[in-house]
Scaffold this active site. Structure first.
Site, PDB file in Angstrom:
ATOM      1  N   CYS A   2      61.219 -21.762  95.040  1.00  0.00           N
ATOM      2  CA  CYS A   2      61.433 -20.742  96.054  1.00  0.00           C
ATOM      3  C   CYS A   2      61.997 -21.387  97.323  1.00  0.00           C
ATOM      4  CB  CYS A   2      60.188 -19.985  96.455  1.00  0.00           C
ATOM      5  SG  CYS A   2      59.372 -19.199  95.075  1.00  0.00           S
ATOM      6  N   ARG A  27      66.547 -24.352  94.724  1.00  0.00           N
ATOM      7  CA  ARG A  27      65.080 -24.349  94.729  1.00  0.00           C
ATOM      8  C   ARG A  27      64.483 -23.278  93.816  1.00  0.00           C
ATOM      9  NH1 ARG A  27      62.768 -27.031  99.001  1.00  0.00           N
ATOM     10  NH2 ARG A  27      60.905 -25.773  98.803  1.00  0.00           N
ATOM     11  N   TRP A  74      61.502 -18.688  92.446  1.00  0.00           N
ATOM     12  CA  TRP A  74      61.241 -19.383  91.179  1.00  0.00           C
ATOM     13  C   TRP A  74      59.862 -18.887  90.775  1.00  0.00           C
ATOM     14  CZ3 TRP A  74      57.587 -22.953  89.378  1.00  0.00           C
ATOM     15  CH2 TRP A  74      57.926 -23.605  88.181  1.00  0.00           C
ATOM     16  N   ASN A  99      56.890 -19.197 100.211  1.00  0.00           N
ATOM     17  CA  ASN A  99      57.114 -20.263  99.229  1.00  0.00           C
ATOM     18  C   ASN A  99      55.787 -21.010  99.082  1.00  0.00           C
ATOM     19  OD1 ASN A  99      58.592 -23.540  99.666  1.00  0.00           O
ATOM     20  ND2 ASN A  99      57.951 -22.584  97.791  1.00  0.00           N
ATOM     21  N   GLY A 100      55.310 -21.142  97.851  1.00  0.00           N
ATOM     22  CA  GLY A 100      54.040 -21.832  97.638  1.00  0.00           C
ATOM     23  C   GLY A 100      53.157 -21.036  96.701  1.00  0.00           C
ATOM     24  N   GLU A 481      64.625 -41.003  80.175  1.00  0.00           N
ATOM     25  CA  GLU A 481      65.424 -40.292  81.176  1.00  0.00           C
ATOM     26  C   GLU A 481      66.629 -39.607  80.513  1.00  0.00           C
ATOM     27  OE1 GLU A 481      65.078 -39.227  83.977  1.00  0.00           O
ATOM     28  OE2 GLU A 481      67.072 -38.885  84.776  1.00  0.00           O
ATOM     29  N   LYS A 485      67.339 -35.611  80.556  1.00  0.00           N
ATOM     30  CA  LYS A 485      68.596 -35.019  81.045  1.00  0.00           C
ATOM     31  C   LYS A 485      69.182 -34.076  80.005  1.00  0.00           C
ATOM     32  CE  LYS A 485      68.374 -35.708  84.271  1.00  0.00           C
ATOM     33  NZ  LYS A 485      67.711 -36.322  85.388  1.00  0.00           N
ATOM     34  N   GLU A 488      67.045 -30.892  79.739  1.00  0.00           N
ATOM     35  CA  GLU A 488      67.119 -30.061  80.944  1.00  0.00           C
ATOM     36  C   GLU A 488      68.375 -29.203  80.998  1.00  0.00           C
ATOM     37  OE1 GLU A 488      65.704 -31.785  85.081  1.00  0.00           O
ATOM     38  OE2 GLU A 488      66.787 -33.274  83.944  1.00  0.00           O
ATOM     39  N   HIS A 504      56.403 -45.950  63.033  1.00  0.00           N
ATOM     40  CA  HIS A 504      55.016 -45.483  63.114  1.00  0.00           C
ATOM     41  C   HIS A 504      54.922 -43.962  63.142  1.00  0.00           C
ATOM     42  CE1 HIS A 504      53.677 -49.561  63.508  1.00  0.00           C
ATOM     43  NE2 HIS A 504      54.526 -49.751  64.507  1.00  0.00           N
ATOM     44  N   LYS A 603      64.831 -27.406  91.947  1.00  0.00           N
ATOM     45  CA  LYS A 603      65.090 -28.776  92.398  1.00  0.00           C
ATOM     46  C   LYS A 603      63.869 -29.412  93.042  1.00  0.00           C
ATOM     47  CE  LYS A 603      67.927 -32.164  93.321  1.00  0.00           C
ATOM     48  NZ  LYS A 603      68.243 -33.013  92.160  1.00  0.00           N
TER      49      LYS A 603
HETATM   50  C1  F6R Z   1      64.783 -34.030  86.603  1.00  0.00           C
HETATM   51  C2  F6R Z   1      64.219 -34.041  87.928  1.00  0.00           C
HETATM   52  C3  F6R Z   1      62.740 -33.889  88.044  1.00  0.00           C
HETATM   53  C4  F6R Z   1      62.230 -34.558  89.327  1.00  0.00           C
HETATM   54  C5  F6R Z   1      60.754 -34.232  89.511  1.00  0.00           C
HETATM   55  C6  F6R Z   1      60.185 -34.914  90.736  1.00  0.00           C
HETATM   56  O1  F6R Z   1      66.166 -34.183  86.616  1.00  0.00           O
HETATM   57  O2  F6R Z   1      64.904 -34.135  88.914  1.00  0.00           O
HETATM   58  O3  F6R Z   1      62.075 -34.366  86.931  1.00  0.00           O
HETATM   59  O4  F6R Z   1      62.398 -35.925  89.241  1.00  0.00           O
HETATM   60  O5  F6R Z   1      60.598 -32.852  89.646  1.00  0.00           O
HETATM   61  O6  F6R Z   1      60.910 -34.601  91.877  1.00  0.00           O
HETATM   62  P1  F6R Z   1      61.006 -35.567  93.104  1.00  0.00           P
HETATM   63  O7  F6R Z   1      61.735 -36.781  92.690  1.00  0.00           O
HETATM   64  O8  F6R Z   1      61.729 -34.792  94.159  1.00  0.00           O
HETATM   65  O9  F6R Z   1      59.591 -35.872  93.504  1.00  0.00           O
END
Ligand code: F6R
Length: 608
Positions: A2, A27, A74, A99-100, A481, A485, A488, A504, A603
């Site tokens: 949000c 967000r 969100w 937001n929250g 990672e 990616k 996601e 295993h 984000k």
């Molecule tokens: C994935 C991604 C998330 C963030 C996670 C933590 O691409 O960006 O997994 O890494 O939500 O966010 P930050 O780094 O802002 O604490």
């Protein structure tokens, strides 16, 4: 999680709010809304979907007024519907955005229902606006009614409130969720992130936990959680505004992938000399480095993967024990803290609720000190940590983190070497590592040159439903990672395993429909990894190998080979990340998903 925007001006604020929402869309983007106060009362539009859906409503029926609040959602409580979209109203004269998460919303809802309030949404937010309405019955001043209400809320919030007979002010507040005040000329603003206001001001005040703010056209008055007026400093935003522009690229994510050589240089700049790591980068108190006996790293998601790489570096270079943990686990368990342990948080945004909660808990547990490696200088994490090392990646708009991750790794490498120097790393080895770091931006550029080839490889993933990533050593977190990616942004189910674990269990998954992405470093694990690849090939698995040419894997039959530059082994995790980012990006484009704003994600994760 949000985003909120609020504005008071002498001009119509509708455009300012809509532009702010578009900039905050990263967000949350399942629904949005605006409430505007004009002399006839408070009117609003809400829409399901992206901010464009809201803009379409404004095109048909414009709203005009000089005070307003806006929200991009969100969903946490209740589906993304118009009824659940903010602003929420109590009556038709009081509107609120939030937001929250309000954790005690259920008892509050019961109390309000008993008083006759009717709820129109399933959200936790709606209780706040009814509580303020209720408070106004005994305390007619809006500011005081908001202050009284906030004492009843448990959880996290940033809010904005407008009322129809308040034509010269609106109220905002924060506790646990970010909120910044934008200071203009005869106009003032609030937003979840300063990026949302860069089209109207570059002067910002960062609110502290518990602050309530009254905004008029000419004044911003901040009250702390005791109701005392506080002066907070104004900071001038110094990022290049163009950083929020896609430039020549189709998506922010691709722009951010291509920015990596530049931002990695910015991260190294001033932190290393020709021969040494400059410990002054940790601030005046760099003396803590010599006292460290242990390191605890806590982070979430991609940042957690960066922490996992750092464990290998710290234990290898400095010989100190290092543990890495996801913040949502750390914060809810009893933690044993060995003497002289550094508590290190990693966060791109500096606003991740779990990481912040972990930091606050750690501060009570007797750590040596707290260090945040973060990309946002003004973030809560930076402000609440004793020490900070900024990653200097510039704003990252694409929801899937790319440049923020590789700059975190760069900052972690600087930190690992700095700790190692205090633990007996020779000057010769330090110089060798620093030389390697200096060549990092060039190697990252080289890795990017495989883009066209990777685009072709990505076509073969379009119809896949699963993928398996393999790595050993520092390549294991990079495999994690890479798989994160891919899932996601392309919604392909992907998993990552240390290559030695294959037999295993996960080997059972391997058949001709399962692409296996293997990250092959050129080190003493090479032969072992080659054996793991044989195990896959023997079962008909489709192998995609990322390695340098000297591994000799480029001539193997049944392997789709992507060349990665041959580099010092310390740089391998960073350089190998690049082709995996490109692969996910191109697969997502082929699949036609929303690359910059993948479904269900946001984000900045400011809720638990
Ligand atoms: C994935 C991604 C998330 C963030 C996670 C933590 O691409 O960006 O997994 O890494 O939500 O966010 P930050 O780094 O802002 O604490």
């Amino acid at each position: 999680m949000c985003g909120i925007v609020g504005a008071i001006a002498r001009r119509n604020v509708a455009k300012i709010l809509l532009e702010g929402l578009s900039r905050l869309e990263y967000r949350g983007y399942d629904s949005s809304g605006v409430a505007i106060n004009n002399l006839d009362g408070v009117s609003s539009h809400r829409a399901v979907g992206k901010v464009q859906a809201l803009r379409d409503k404004f095109a048909v029926e414009p709203l005009d007024g000089k005070i307003g609040i806006a929200h991009t959602r969100w969903a946490t409580h209740g589906k993304p519907t118009e009824a659940n979209a903010h602003p929420h109203f109590s009556g038709d004269d009081l509107a609120l955005v939030h937001n929250g998460i309000i954790e005690n919303h259920e008892p509050l809802r019961r109390e309000l229902k008993a008083k006759g309030y009717e709820f129109k949404s399933e959200t936790d937010t709606e209780v706040i606006v009814h509580l303020i309405h209720d408070a106004l019955k005994t305390e007619p001043d809006l500011l005081k009614a908001v202050q009284n209400t906030l004492t009843k809320l448990h959880g996290a919030f940033a809010i904005g409130v407008v009322k129809n007979d308040e034509n010269d002010r609106f109220i905002a507040a924060r506790k646990g969720s970010p909120l910044v005040v934008g200071v203009g000329i005869e106009e003032n603003f609030v937003a979840s992130d300063q990026l949302a206001l860069l089209h109207v001001t570059d002067q910002f005040i960062f609110l502290e936990e518990g602050d309530v703010v009254e905004l008029t056209r000419d004044q911003v008055t901040i009250f702390d959680d005791n109701g005392e007026v506080q002066e907070r400093p104004i900071s001038v935003f110094n990022h290049n505004v163009d950083a929020t522009d896609k430039g020549e690229f189709r998506h922010y994510m691709m722009k951010e992938i291509y920015e990596q050589p530049k931002v990695i240089s910015a991260c190294l700049d001033g932190r290393i000399s020709e021969t040494k790591v400059l410990t002054s980068c940790f601030g005046a108190e760099s003396g803590f480095l010599k006292d460290i006996e242990n390191v605890h790293i806590v982070a979430c998601g991609t940042s957690y993967h960066a922490g996992m790489v750092a464990k290998y570096w710290i234990e290898d270079l400095a010989g100190l024990p290092c543990s890495v943990e996801v913040a949502s686990e750390y914060r809810y368990r009893k933690v044993a803290v060995p003497k002289n342990t550094l508590f290190l948080t990693l966060s791109q945004s500096g606003e991740t609720a779990d990481t912040l909660a972990a930091l606050r808990m750690a501060k009570e547990l007797g750590y040596l000190t707290t260090l945040a490696i973060c990309n946002v200088p003004s973030s809560t994490l930076v402000r609440e940590s004793a020490l900070t090392l900024l990653t200097n990646a510039g704003p990252e708009i694409g929801v899937a983190s790319t440049k923020a991750f590789t700059t975190q790794l760069t900052a972690l490498l600087i930190t690992s070497v700095a700790i190692a120097v205090e633990n007996g790393l020779s000057a010769e080895k330090e110089q060798e590592l620093v030389q390697a770091m200096r060549s990092l931006p060039a190697y990252v550029s080289d890795a990017l040159s495989q883009d066209a080839h990777i685009k072709v490889v990505a076509d073969r993933f379009a119809n896949k439903h699963n993928a398996l990533f393999l790595g050993r050593g520092t390549m294991f977190p990079i495999a994690l990672e890479g798989s994160l990616k891919l899932k996601e942004i392309s919604y392909i189910h992907a998993e990552a395993y240390p290559a030695g674990e294959l037999k295993h269990g996960p080997l059972a998954l391997v058949d001709e429909d399962m692409p296996i992405i293997a990250l092959v470093p050129h080190n003493d694990m090479l032969d072992k990894l080659k054996s793991n690849l044989q195990e896959v090939a023997a079962r008909g698995g489709e192998l995609y190998v990322f390695a340098d040419k000297d591994t000799d894997l480029n001539n193997e039959e049944n392997i789709t080979f992507t060349e990665v530059p041959k580099v010092d082994s310390i740089l391998e995790p960073i350089v190998h990340t690049i082709p995996l980012q490109l692969l996910s990006y191109h697969v997502a484009v082929v699949k036609g998903t929303d690359v910059d704003q993948p479904r269900n994600l946001a984000k900045s994760v400011t809720v638990e």
